[in-house]
Design a protein around this motif. Sequence first.
Motif, PDB file in Angstrom:
ATOM      1  N   ARG A  48      60.042  42.049 -27.936  1.00 47.56           N
ATOM      2  CA  ARG A  48      59.206  42.147 -26.743  1.00 47.56           C
ATOM      3  C   ARG A  48      58.221  43.307 -26.894  1.00 47.56           C
ATOM      4  NH1 ARG A  48      60.757  38.612 -23.290  1.00 47.56           N
ATOM      5  NH2 ARG A  48      59.586  39.453 -21.557  1.00 47.56           N
ATOM      6  N   PHE A  67      56.500  41.269 -22.868  1.00 47.89           N
ATOM      7  CA  PHE A  67      56.361  39.857 -23.217  1.00 47.89           C
ATOM      8  C   PHE A  67      56.546  39.691 -24.716  1.00 47.89           C
ATOM      9  CE2 PHE A  67      52.242  41.907 -23.071  1.00 47.89           C
ATOM     10  CZ  PHE A  67      51.697  41.609 -24.303  1.00 47.89           C
ATOM     11  N   THR A  68      56.749  38.443 -25.125  1.00 42.47           N
ATOM     12  CA  THR A  68      56.896  38.137 -26.550  1.00 42.47           C
ATOM     13  C   THR A  68      55.560  37.638 -27.092  1.00 42.47           C
ATOM     14  OG1 THR A  68      57.515  35.850 -26.157  1.00 42.47           O
ATOM     15  CG2 THR A  68      59.323  37.474 -26.239  1.00 42.47           C
ATOM     16  N   GLU A  71      54.986  34.042 -26.131  1.00 42.89           N
ATOM     17  CA  GLU A  71      54.570  33.952 -24.729  1.00 42.89           C
ATOM     18  C   GLU A  71      53.068  34.262 -24.605  1.00 42.89           C
ATOM     19  OE1 GLU A  71      56.238  35.686 -20.471  1.00 42.89           O
ATOM     20  OE2 GLU A  71      56.871  36.643 -22.315  1.00 42.89           O
ATOM     21  N   SER A  74      51.070  31.335 -26.083  1.00 39.31           N
ATOM     22  CA  SER A  74      51.107  30.207 -25.159  1.00 39.31           C
ATOM     23  C   SER A  74      50.076  30.390 -24.045  1.00 39.31           C
ATOM     24  CB  SER A  74      52.509  30.054 -24.578  1.00 39.31           C
ATOM     25  OG  SER A  74      52.543  29.033 -23.635  1.00 39.31           O
ATOM     26  N   SER A  75      49.943  31.618 -23.550  1.00 41.79           N
ATOM     27  CA  SER A  75      48.962  31.885 -22.491  1.00 41.79           C
ATOM     28  C   SER A  75      47.550  31.681 -23.021  1.00 41.79           C
ATOM     29  CB  SER A  75      49.136  33.293 -21.921  1.00 41.79           C
ATOM     30  OG  SER A  75      48.660  34.268 -22.820  1.00 41.79           O
TER      31      SER A  75
END
Length: 94
Positions: A48, A67-68, A71, A74-75
């Motif tokens: 993270r 966040f990873t 993640e 993906s955003s």
Amino acid sequence: MNCCAYKQVVSNDELKSVEHRVVIKSTQDARVSIALFFNPGKRENSDRFGPLPELVTAEKSARYRSFTVPEFMSSRREYGHNRSSIDLFKVSSG
């Protein structure tokens, strides 16, 4: 992850990422783009990313949630360049 966004998040907004865009000056001249990618290393035993603990104080709380990288990516796929990716990870000030 974009290195400028990473710098802004881990520095808890001490170092700002600059919004920028490319403007084509001539349709006659070739334009070259070079993409740079890196694989951020783990921070201790975690995958993270978020503000460094030493930059979060009682006077200045964390500006971003952790966040990873998946993640974050993906955003980017979901929102593209219509919005700054790190804005999705900002902590509400209210």
